[in-house]
Design an enzyme around this catalytic site. Sequence first.
Site, PDB file in Angstrom:
ATOM      1  N   ASP A   8       0.851  -1.195   0.000  1.00 47.17           N
ATOM      2  CA  ASP A   8       0.000   0.000   0.000  1.00 47.17           C
ATOM      3  C   ASP A   8       0.889   1.248   0.000  1.00 47.17           C
ATOM      4  O   ASP A   8       2.103   1.177  -0.276  1.00 47.17           O
ATOM      5  CB  ASP A   8      -1.030  -0.032   1.138  1.00 47.17           C
ATOM      6  N   CYS A  65       2.977  -3.376   4.131  1.00 49.25           N
ATOM      7  CA  CYS A  65       2.125  -2.260   4.541  1.00 49.25           C
ATOM      8  C   CYS A  65       2.783  -1.626   5.756  1.00 49.25           C
ATOM      9  O   CYS A  65       3.947  -1.931   6.060  1.00 49.25           O
ATOM     10  CB  CYS A  65       0.670  -2.671   4.772  1.00 49.25           C
ATOM     11  N   THR A  67       2.267  -1.781   9.181  1.00 48.23           N
ATOM     12  CA  THR A  67       2.591  -2.683  10.298  1.00 48.23           C
ATOM     13  C   THR A  67       2.811  -4.123   9.865  1.00 48.23           C
ATOM     14  O   THR A  67       3.264  -4.947  10.662  1.00 48.23           O
ATOM     15  CB  THR A  67       1.423  -2.719  11.296  1.00 48.23           C
ATOM     16  N   HIS A  98      10.361 -23.073  10.472  1.00 47.88           N
ATOM     17  CA  HIS A  98       9.358 -23.748  11.300  1.00 47.88           C
ATOM     18  C   HIS A  98       7.939 -23.664  10.738  1.00 47.88           C
ATOM     19  O   HIS A  98       7.132 -24.545  10.988  1.00 47.88           O
ATOM     20  CB  HIS A  98       9.338 -23.141  12.716  1.00 47.88           C
ATOM     21  N   HIS A 133       7.482 -29.917  12.541  1.00 49.58           N
ATOM     22  CA  HIS A 133       6.882 -28.666  12.036  1.00 49.58           C
ATOM     23  C   HIS A 133       5.893 -28.952  10.908  1.00 49.58           C
ATOM     24  O   HIS A 133       4.921 -28.231  10.737  1.00 49.58           O
ATOM     25  CB  HIS A 133       7.978 -27.698  11.585  1.00 49.58           C
TER      26      HIS A 133
HETATM   27  C1  RB5 Z   1      -2.123   2.543   6.418  1.00 54.50           C
HETATM   28  O1  RB5 Z   1      -2.161   3.772   7.059  1.00 54.50           O
HETATM   29  C2  RB5 Z   1      -1.932   1.408   7.406  1.00 54.50           C
HETATM   30  O2  RB5 Z   1      -3.107   1.226   8.136  1.00 54.50           O
HETATM   31  C3  RB5 Z   1      -1.556   0.164   6.692  1.00 54.50           C
HETATM   32  O3  RB5 Z   1      -0.378   0.365   5.973  1.00 54.50           O
HETATM   33  C4  RB5 Z   1      -1.282  -1.059   7.552  1.00 54.50           C
HETATM   34  O4  RB5 Z   1      -0.406  -0.769   8.596  1.00 54.50           O
HETATM   35  C5  RB5 Z   1      -2.473  -1.794   8.005  1.00 54.50           C
HETATM   36  O5  RB5 Z   1      -2.378  -2.863   8.634  1.00 54.50           O
END
Ligand code: RB5
Length: 144
Positions: A8, A65, A67, A98, A133
């Site tokens: 993203d 993305c 996180t 694993h 595993h």
């Molecule tokens: C975008 O702002 C953020 O929410 C996205 O990149 C991600 O971290 C969502 O899980």
Amino acid sequence: MTVSIGNDHAGPEYKSAIVKHLEEKGFSITNYGTDTTNSADYPDFVHPVASDVDAGKVDFGILICGTANGVAMTANKYQKVRAGVCWNSEITHLTRQHNDANIICIPARFTSILQAIKMVDVFINTEFEGGRHKRRIDKIPLSC
Ligand code: RB5
């Protein structure tokens, strides 16, 4: 090797650097991600990447993305996908060794581009250990 990649707005720079790195190694990449920092909804590019991996069309997937949680949650809806959130080399190694992960999920806002490239290399170069595993990953899918 064939790879599908998606990201993203948090990860276009990370994606470009990873694609360049892998193309230099001769990998064939399909890019489903955005190439700008304009706000984008991560499921829109996760579904095509996860679908390719689920259908066995590519060797593995890369998702990026902020996180890595949103992309991992979406990708893991697919029965044959094992998408792991990775933030350092050791976790990446264990996620392959694993968990036999077939998608690496990278948190662009919590790692550097250099670390991301290093993790992709570890992901590619680590074999699944099998044995106990294998028994465990065989218990992951829901039976319909
Ligand atoms: C975008 O702002 C953020 O929410 C996205 O990149 C991600 O971290 C969502 O899980």
